[in-house]
Write a protein that holds these residues in place. Structure first.
Motif, PDB file in Angstrom:
ATOM      1  N   MET A  14       0.725  -1.234   0.002  1.00 37.73           N
ATOM      2  CA  MET A  14       0.262   0.362  -0.110  1.00 37.73           C
ATOM      3  C   MET A  14       0.752   1.551   0.170  1.00 37.73           C
ATOM      4  O   MET A  14       0.647   2.166  -1.133  1.00 37.73           O
ATOM      5  N   ALA A  15       2.174   1.126   0.993  1.00 40.40           N
ATOM      6  CA  ALA A  15       2.603   2.448   0.967  1.00 40.40           C
ATOM      7  C   ALA A  15       3.501   2.677  -0.303  1.00 40.40           C
ATOM      8  O   ALA A  15       3.261   3.199  -1.069  1.00 40.40           O
ATOM      9  N   ALA A  16       4.072   1.724  -0.890  1.00 41.61           N
ATOM     10  CA  ALA A  16       4.293   1.426  -2.423  1.00 41.61           C
ATOM     11  C   ALA A  16       3.154   2.121  -3.704  1.00 41.61           C
ATOM     12  O   ALA A  16       4.271   3.265  -4.434  1.00 41.61           O
ATOM     13  N   SER A  17       2.833   1.522  -3.554  1.00 36.61           N
ATOM     14  CA  SER A  17       1.708   2.155  -4.569  1.00 36.61           C
ATOM     15  C   SER A  17       0.936   3.412  -4.452  1.00 36.61           C
ATOM     16  O   SER A  17       1.387   4.361  -4.886  1.00 36.61           O
ATOM     17  N   MET A  18       1.032   4.301  -2.833  1.00 37.79           N
ATOM     18  CA  MET A  18       0.856   5.541  -2.549  1.00 37.79           C
ATOM     19  C   MET A  18       1.892   6.478  -3.073  1.00 37.79           C
ATOM     20  O   MET A  18       1.730   7.150  -4.308  1.00 37.79           O
ATOM     21  N   LEU A  19       3.272   5.847  -2.779  1.00 38.42           N
ATOM     22  CA  LEU A  19       4.524   6.702  -3.335  1.00 38.42           C
ATOM     23  C   LEU A  19       4.502   6.837  -5.145  1.00 38.42           C
ATOM     24  O   LEU A  19       5.038   7.888  -5.219  1.00 38.42           O
ATOM     25  N   LYS A  20       4.308   5.485  -5.569  1.00 38.48           N
ATOM     26  CA  LYS A  20       4.171   5.885  -7.584  1.00 38.48           C
ATOM     27  C   LYS A  20       2.821   6.860  -7.735  1.00 38.48           C
ATOM     28  O   LYS A  20       3.931   7.540  -8.401  1.00 38.48           O
ATOM     29  N   ALA A  21       2.011   6.565  -7.000  1.00 40.25           N
ATOM     30  CA  ALA A  21       0.895   7.753  -7.172  1.00 40.25           C
ATOM     31  C   ALA A  21       1.550   8.860  -6.853  1.00 40.25           C
ATOM     32  O   ALA A  21       0.501   9.791  -8.119  1.00 40.25           O
ATOM     33  N   LYS A  64      -6.842   9.554  -5.404  1.00 36.85           N
ATOM     34  CA  LYS A  64      -7.946   8.712  -4.726  1.00 36.85           C
ATOM     35  C   LYS A  64      -7.994   7.096  -4.777  1.00 36.85           C
ATOM     36  O   LYS A  64      -8.252   7.150  -4.323  1.00 36.85           O
ATOM     37  N   ASP A  65      -7.594   6.828  -6.206  1.00 37.69           N
ATOM     38  CA  ASP A  65      -7.567   5.404  -6.451  1.00 37.69           C
ATOM     39  C   ASP A  65      -7.075   5.168  -4.834  1.00 37.69           C
ATOM     40  O   ASP A  65      -6.985   3.894  -5.153  1.00 37.69           O
ATOM     41  N   LYS A  66      -5.670   5.623  -5.468  1.00 41.11           N
ATOM     42  CA  LYS A  66      -4.940   5.176  -4.528  1.00 41.11           C
ATOM     43  C   LYS A  66      -4.241   5.494  -2.873  1.00 41.11           C
ATOM     44  O   LYS A  66      -2.903   4.873  -2.330  1.00 41.11           O
ATOM     45  N   GLY A  67      -5.281   5.998  -2.568  1.00 46.30           N
ATOM     46  CA  GLY A  67      -5.287   5.801  -1.052  1.00 46.30           C
ATOM     47  C   GLY A  67      -4.913   7.979  -0.339  1.00 46.30           C
ATOM     48  O   GLY A  67      -4.862   7.915   0.821  1.00 46.30           O
ATOM     49  N   VAL A  68      -4.572   8.253  -1.671  1.00 55.71           N
ATOM     50  CA  VAL A  68      -4.113   9.846  -0.818  1.00 55.71           C
ATOM     51  C   VAL A  68      -4.931  10.642  -0.646  1.00 55.71           C
ATOM     52  O   VAL A  68      -4.269  11.208   0.005  1.00 55.71           O
ATOM     53  N   LEU A  69      -5.627  10.790  -1.303  1.00 54.10           N
ATOM     54  CA  LEU A  69      -6.910  11.597  -1.265  1.00 54.10           C
ATOM     55  C   LEU A  69      -8.178  11.262  -0.686  1.00 54.10           C
ATOM     56  O   LEU A  69      -8.425   9.865  -1.490  1.00 54.10           O
ATOM     57  N   CYS A  70      -8.799  12.064  -0.294  1.00 57.12           N
ATOM     58  CA  CYS A  70     -10.743  11.632  -0.329  1.00 57.12           C
ATOM     59  C   CYS A  70     -11.337  12.545  -0.486  1.00 57.12           C
ATOM     60  O   CYS A  70     -10.847  13.889  -1.110  1.00 57.12           O
ATOM     61  N   SER A  71     -12.734  12.531  -1.107  1.00 57.66           N
ATOM     62  CA  SER A  71     -13.590  13.462  -1.644  1.00 57.66           C
ATOM     63  C   SER A  71     -14.634  13.611  -0.774  1.00 57.66           C
ATOM     64  O   SER A  71     -14.948  12.862  -0.458  1.00 57.66           O
ATOM     65  N   ARG A  72     -15.168  14.446  -0.961  1.00 59.16           N
ATOM     66  CA  ARG A  72     -16.996  15.059  -0.295  1.00 59.16           C
ATOM     67  C   ARG A  72     -17.515  15.316  -0.971  1.00 59.16           C
ATOM     68  O   ARG A  72     -17.132  17.289  -1.153  1.00 59.16           O
TER      69      ARG A  72
END
Length: 101
Positions: A14-21, A64-72
């Motif tokens: 998950m951490a690697a995926s976030m960093l790639k994003a 958002k897909d990689k868990g870095v951002l949220c939306s409302r």
């Protein structure tokens, strides 16, 4: 200090995926604009960055897909914000590491 074998492999993925994003100049700029708990719409972000709205939406979707951002959603607007405020420290670290001396 914890060694790498003690960290859950799913968390490492998950951490690697976030960093790639995050690893894109536009996405780093987006994170910079969302520091300090700011919540911005696609329109606000694309105007701040001076890029097409469709390009902005694409990058926001990845983050958002990689868990870095949220939306409302509020009325007609969708506001984007950092899922974890501490992520801005990654951007700050990168800025310090790339400063010319």
């Amino acid at each position: 200090m914890m060694n790498i074998q003690e960290i859950d492999s799913d968390k490492l993925e998950m951490a690697a995926s976030m960093l790639k994003a995050i690893a894109h100049p536009v996405r780093i700029a987006i994170l910079k604009h969302l520091e300090g708990g700011k919540k911005l719409t696609v329109t606000e972000i694309h105007e701040l960055l001076g890029i097409e709205q469709s390009t902005t939406s694409h990058h926001l979707g990845i983050l958002k897909d990689k868990g870095v951002l949220c939306s409302r959603r509020e009325g007609k607007n969708t506001y984007y914000y950092l899922k974890h405020d501490i992520l801005s420290q990654i951007v700050d670290c990168l800025q310090r590491c790339t400063c010319e001396e």
